[in-house]
Design a protein around this motif. Structure first.
Motif, short mmCIF file in Angstrom:
data_model
loop_
_atom_site.label_atom_id
_atom_site.label_comp_id
_atom_site.label_asym_id
_atom_site.label_seq_id
_atom_site.Cartn_x
_atom_site.Cartn_y
_atom_site.Cartn_z
N GLY A 191 3.40 0.27 13.06
CA GLY A 191 4.76 0.19 13.55
C GLY A 191 5.64 -0.69 12.68
O GLY A 191 5.21 -1.76 12.23
N TYR A 192 6.87 -0.23 12.44
CA TYR A 192 7.87 -1.08 11.80
C TYR A 192 8.44 -2.06 12.83
O TYR A 192 9.13 -3.01 12.49
N GLY A 193 8.10 -1.80 14.07
CA GLY A 193 8.51 -2.63 15.20
C GLY A 193 8.10 -1.89 16.46
O GLY A 193 7.98 -0.66 16.46
N TYR A 194 7.80 -2.61 17.52
CA TYR A 194 7.42 -1.99 18.78
C TYR A 194 8.28 -2.54 19.91
O TYR A 194 8.52 -3.75 19.98
N ASP A 195 8.72 -1.64 20.80
CA ASP A 195 9.30 -2.12 22.04
C ASP A 195 8.21 -2.01 23.12
O ASP A 195 7.07 -1.67 22.83
N TRP A 196 8.57 -2.28 24.35
CA TRP A 196 7.56 -2.36 25.43
C TRP A 196 6.84 -1.04 25.62
O TRP A 196 5.61 -0.99 25.68
N ASN A 197 7.58 0.08 25.72
CA ASN A 197 6.96 1.38 25.93
C ASN A 197 6.15 1.82 24.72
O ASN A 197 5.08 2.42 24.85
N GLU A 198 6.66 1.55 23.53
CA GLU A 198 5.94 1.92 22.31
C GLU A 198 4.63 1.15 22.20
O GLU A 198 3.60 1.72 21.84
N TYR A 199 4.67 -0.14 22.52
CA TYR A 199 3.44 -0.92 22.44
C TYR A 199 2.45 -0.49 23.53
O TYR A 199 1.24 -0.55 23.33
N LEU B 97 7.73 -7.60 17.49
CA LEU B 97 7.19 -7.03 18.72
C LEU B 97 8.13 -7.41 19.86
O LEU B 97 8.23 -8.59 20.21
N HIS B 98 8.84 -6.43 20.40
CA HIS B 98 9.86 -6.70 21.42
C HIS B 98 9.28 -6.43 22.80
O HIS B 98 9.34 -5.30 23.30
N LEU B 99 8.70 -7.42 23.41
CA LEU B 99 8.06 -7.26 24.72
C LEU B 99 8.89 -7.93 25.80
O LEU B 99 8.60 -9.05 26.22
N PHE B 100 9.92 -7.23 26.23
CA PHE B 100 10.77 -7.76 27.29
C PHE B 100 10.33 -7.27 28.66
O PHE B 100 10.88 -7.70 29.67
N GLY B 101 9.39 -6.35 28.72
CA GLY B 101 9.00 -5.75 29.98
C GLY B 101 9.91 -4.59 30.33
O GLY B 101 10.82 -4.23 29.59
N CYS B 102 9.65 -3.99 31.46
CA CYS B 102 10.47 -2.86 31.91
C CYS B 102 11.85 -3.34 32.35
O CYS B 102 11.98 -4.39 32.97
N VAL B 103 12.85 -2.56 32.02
CA VAL B 103 14.24 -2.91 32.33
C VAL B 103 14.90 -1.75 33.05
O VAL B 103 14.73 -0.59 32.66
N ALA B 104 15.62 -2.05 34.11
CA ALA B 104 16.40 -1.05 34.83
C ALA B 104 17.88 -1.36 34.67
O ALA B 104 18.30 -2.51 34.85
N GLN B 105 18.65 -0.37 34.30
CA GLN B 105 20.08 -0.56 34.08
C GLN B 105 20.88 0.33 35.04
O GLN B 105 20.55 1.51 35.21
N ASN B 106 21.88 -0.25 35.65
CA ASN B 106 22.75 0.50 36.56
C ASN B 106 24.21 0.17 36.25
O ASN B 106 24.55 -0.99 36.05
N LEU C 14 5.79 -1.55 37.62
CA LEU C 14 5.57 -0.90 36.33
C LEU C 14 5.00 -1.89 35.31
O LEU C 14 4.07 -1.57 34.56
N ASN C 15 5.56 -3.09 35.28
CA ASN C 15 5.07 -4.10 34.34
C ASN C 15 3.61 -4.44 34.59
O ASN C 15 2.82 -4.58 33.66
N ASN C 16 3.23 -4.57 35.85
CA ASN C 16 1.84 -4.91 36.19
C ASN C 16 0.89 -3.79 35.76
O ASN C 16 -0.21 -4.05 35.25
N ILE D 31 5.60 -14.57 27.29
CA ILE D 31 5.89 -13.52 26.30
C ILE D 31 7.19 -12.81 26.66
O ILE D 31 8.05 -12.57 25.80
N PHE D 32 7.36 -12.50 27.95
CA PHE D 32 8.59 -11.84 28.38
C PHE D 32 9.81 -12.73 28.15
O PHE D 32 10.87 -12.25 27.72
N ASP D 33 9.66 -14.01 28.44
CA ASP D 33 10.79 -14.94 28.27
C ASP D 33 11.13 -15.12 26.79
O ASP D 33 12.30 -15.23 26.42
N TYR D 34 10.08 -15.17 25.96
CA TYR D 34 10.31 -15.37 24.53
C TYR D 34 10.97 -14.14 23.92
O TYR D 34 11.78 -14.24 23.00
N GLY D 35 10.60 -12.96 24.43
CA GLY D 35 11.25 -11.72 23.97
C GLY D 35 10.63 -11.15 22.72
O GLY D 35 9.60 -10.48 22.78
#
Length: 286
Positions: free
Chosen positions: A112-120, A137-146, A195-197, A219-223
Motif C-alpha cells: 500500500g502507498y497508504g491505507y485507510d481503515w477499510n483498506e487495512y 496508516l490512517h486508522l481513524f475507525g469507522c465514521v458516519a457522516q450526516n 463495526l469497529n469492534n 491508535i484511533f486518537d493518534y489517527g
C-alpha cells in the motif's frame, strides 16, 4: 502464473509481466464484489497459481461497503489456506468448499502507498502487509457522516412532513433537524462502535498482535501512523521505498532458475553414475 481479468467470466494468462507492472498503462478493471470473490476462490483451487499480490491506496478508493470488504477478505483467507479443505458462506449462506491442495499454504502480499481503515481491514488478511516508506496508516475507525437540511429548508419556508415510529427511527431526520438529536447520536455511535469492534477482532485474528482497548483507542486518537510507527507496533511487516513486485518476481525467477539448475545437475550426476557402473561391469567381465 499471473492472471488478468479482462472480460466478465474469463481469466486469461498474461504473456508478459510488463503490462501489469507498468502502472501508467495498467487498465482500470471494474467488477462486482461477488465476481472478485469467485475469482479468488478459483485461484485458491488452481494448482498453477502460487501467490496473490494486491496494491492499495494509489489515489483511488474502492466504492464498497464493509460487508463486501469482509466477503473479499474471507476469500483471501481461503486463498491463504488453500492447502486444506476450507468452508466459507456466500451471500445465500450456502457452504462453499475450497478444493484441497497438497503442499504448503499459498502466500499473499499486500502493498500500500497508504491505507485507510477499510483498506487495512482487507489488507490485514494477506500473509504479508507492506507499506511504502513514505506512506501512512490512517486508522481513524469507522465514521458516519450526516448532512442536515433542516436549517436550509426553514430559510426557504419549506416544511418537510415525515412519518416515523419511535425516537430511534432517524432516517428522515436530515430533512427536519439541524443537528443530531440525543437519540440519533446514540444510535450512530452504537453502530460505528459495533463495526469497529468487529473489524478490530478480525485484524487481531489475522495479525500477530494483541492490543487491548486502551491501545486501540490510542491508535484511533493518534489517527495517522507513519510507516516506521506501523512497523514498530506490528501493523505492517515491511516498509519498502517502492512497490516490491518487481523484486518479488525477480526473486521467484532466480529461485526457479536455481531449482532447474539443481535438477539438471542431479540428472547429469545420475547419468554419469550409471555410465561409471556400466564401465566397472565391463572391466570385471574382462
Amino acid at each position: 502464473k499471473i492472471i488478468e481479468h479482462r472480460q466478465p467470466g474469463s481469466i486469461t494468462d498474461m504473456e508478459s509481466f510488463q503490462p501489469l507492472l507498468d502502472r501508467n498503462k495498467q487498465p482500470t478493471i471494474t467488477m462486482e464484489a461477488k465476481e472478485l470473490v469467485s475469482i479468488l476462490h478459483a485461484a485458491a483451487s488452481d494448482p498453477t497459481i502460487s501467490s496473490l499480490y494486491a496494491t492499495f491506496g494509489e489515489g483511488m478508493r474502492f466504492p464498497v461497503g464493509t460487508a463486501h470488504v469482509e466477503e473479499i477478505r474471507n476469500a483471501v483467507r481461503i486463498f491463504n489456506e488453500s492447502h486444506r479443505v476450507h468452508r466459507d458462506p456466500n451471500v445465500k449462506h450456502e457452504p462453499l468448499f475450497a478444493m484441497m491442495r497438497n503442499g504448503d499454504p499459498k502466500p499473499s502480499y499486500a502493498f500500500g502507498y497508504g491505507y485507510d481503515w477499510n483498506e487495512y481491514f482487507l489488507a490485514s488478511a494477506f500473509s504479508y502487509v507492506h507499506l511504502q516508506g513514505r506512506g501512512n496508516l490512517h486508522l481513524f475507525g469507522c465514521v458516519a457522516q450526516n448532512t442536515f437540511f433542516g436549517g436550509m429548508l426553514d430559510k426557504y419556508g419549506i416544511k418537510a412532513h415525515v412519518f416515523r415510529h419511535g425516537q430511534y427511527k432517524n432516517a428522515p431526520s436530515f430533512l427536519t433537524e439541524k443537528k443530531y438529536s440525543s437519540a440519533h447520536l446514540e444510535n450512530v455511535k452504537s453502530m460505528t462502535s459495533s463495526l469497529n469492534n468487529t473489524i478490530r477482532t478480525c485484524i487481531e485474528t489475522s495479525r500477530p498482535m494483541n492490543f487491548d482497548n486502551v491501545m486501540w483507542q490510542s491508535i484511533f486518537d493518534y489517527g495517522s501512523l507513519t510507516s516506521s510507527n506501523s512497523e514498530e507496533i506490528g501493523l505492517v511487516d515491511f516498509t519498502p521505498p517502492v512497490d516490491p513486485l518487481h523484486s518479488l518476481l525477480g526473486f521467484n525467477s532466480r529461485k526457479e532458475a536455481e531449482k532447474r539448475k539443481k535438477k539438471q545437475k542431479k540428472k547429469e550426476s545420475l547419468s554419469q553414475s550409471s555410465v561409471n557402473e556400466g564401465g566397472s561391469g565391463e572391466k570385471a567381465g574382462d
